[in-house]
Design an enzyme around this catalytic site. Structure first.
Site, PDB file in Angstrom:
ATOM      1  N   HIS A  62     -31.921 -38.584 -24.299  1.00  0.00           N
ATOM      2  CA  HIS A  62     -30.623 -38.998 -24.829  1.00  0.00           C
ATOM      3  C   HIS A  62     -30.527 -40.510 -25.019  1.00  0.00           C
ATOM      4  CE1 HIS A  62     -29.335 -35.328 -22.280  1.00  0.00           C
ATOM      5  NE2 HIS A  62     -29.682 -34.929 -23.491  1.00  0.00           N
ATOM      6  N   LYS A  72     -28.883 -48.348 -19.079  1.00  0.00           N
ATOM      7  CA  LYS A  72     -28.602 -47.497 -17.927  1.00  0.00           C
ATOM      8  C   LYS A  72     -29.361 -48.012 -16.717  1.00  0.00           C
ATOM      9  CE  LYS A  72     -28.452 -43.292 -20.739  1.00  0.00           C
ATOM     10  NZ  LYS A  72     -29.038 -41.969 -20.959  1.00  0.00           N
ATOM     11  N   TYR A 132     -25.816 -42.677 -12.418  1.00  0.00           N
ATOM     12  CA  TYR A 132     -26.051 -43.589 -13.541  1.00  0.00           C
ATOM     13  C   TYR A 132     -24.976 -44.668 -13.549  1.00  0.00           C
ATOM     14  CZ  TYR A 132     -28.364 -39.622 -15.978  1.00  0.00           C
ATOM     15  OH  TYR A 132     -29.147 -38.578 -16.355  1.00  0.00           O
ATOM     16  N   ASP A 168     -30.491 -29.868 -26.048  1.00  0.00           N
ATOM     17  CA  ASP A 168     -31.715 -30.656 -25.920  1.00  0.00           C
ATOM     18  C   ASP A 168     -32.900 -29.992 -26.620  1.00  0.00           C
ATOM     19  OD1 ASP A 168     -30.272 -32.531 -24.535  1.00  0.00           O
ATOM     20  OD2 ASP A 168     -31.100 -32.046 -22.568  1.00  0.00           O
TER      21      ASP A 168
END
Length: 179
Positions: A62, A72, A132, A168
């Protein structure tokens, strides 16, 4: 904190530097000055938690496109993951290359993924949790992905049986943008 640059330009593996005594330890996990001293400008605006019931869950790959590109800082706070990033920055020296690290609750390592890179992971244990810290707000119009097993990237994932979302699995083959 101890910063080790990845083979992907601008990506880092970050180890907390522990101050230990008989009670346990203390470690800094975020310091803007230390990040900036390694060329990282990271402004946290959002935090996310991913809980994964089974071993072999694969989430990714992603990223968010402009104007909501995101960096991130990824931690595994329970269990273990095989954590992967792909450099999708066309002007980067490491464009289309990937790197992978193992993050566990025990090693307490963090993986810094710069803007313009896709990210994904596969759980190595049941009941794994990932935390995250994000530099941009989520915008569904900018949410994108590339296929986890696309031969353009050559990622060698752990050989476990995998559980992958339909979303996905539906990402198309990577096609290099025309300039």
């Amino acid at each position: 904190m101890i910063f080790t640059e990845s083979t992907i330009k601008g990506a880092f593996l970050i180890d907390p530097e522990r101050i230990e005594d008989s009670r346990g330890f203390f470690a800094r996990t975020m310091c803007q000055r230390e990040f900036e001293s390694h060329g990282i400008t990271f402004r946290q605006v959002q935090c996310n938690l991913s809980f994964n019931k089974k071993k072999g869950i694969l989430r990714g790959m992603h990223y968010q496109c402009a104007p909501y590109e995101e960096a991130k800082l990824v931690w595994c706070i329970k269990g273990a993951i095989y954590d992967v990033l792909i450099d999708l920055r066309p002007l980067s020296q490491t464009y289309t290359q990937h790197s992978a690290v193992i993050l566990t609750a025990e090693n307490r390592r963090m993986h810094y993924i710069p803007e313009g890179c896709a990210h994904g992971f596969q759980t190595l244990e049941e009941n794994t949790e990932i935390f995250y810290q994000m530099s941009a707000f989520y915008d569904p119009r900018c949410a994108k992905g590339v296929r986890w097993d696309d031969p353009a990237f050559g990622i060698q994932w752990p050989a476990d049986e995998r559980l992958i979302s339909d979303r996905d699995l539906s990402y198309p083959d990577f096609i290099e943008p025309q300039h």
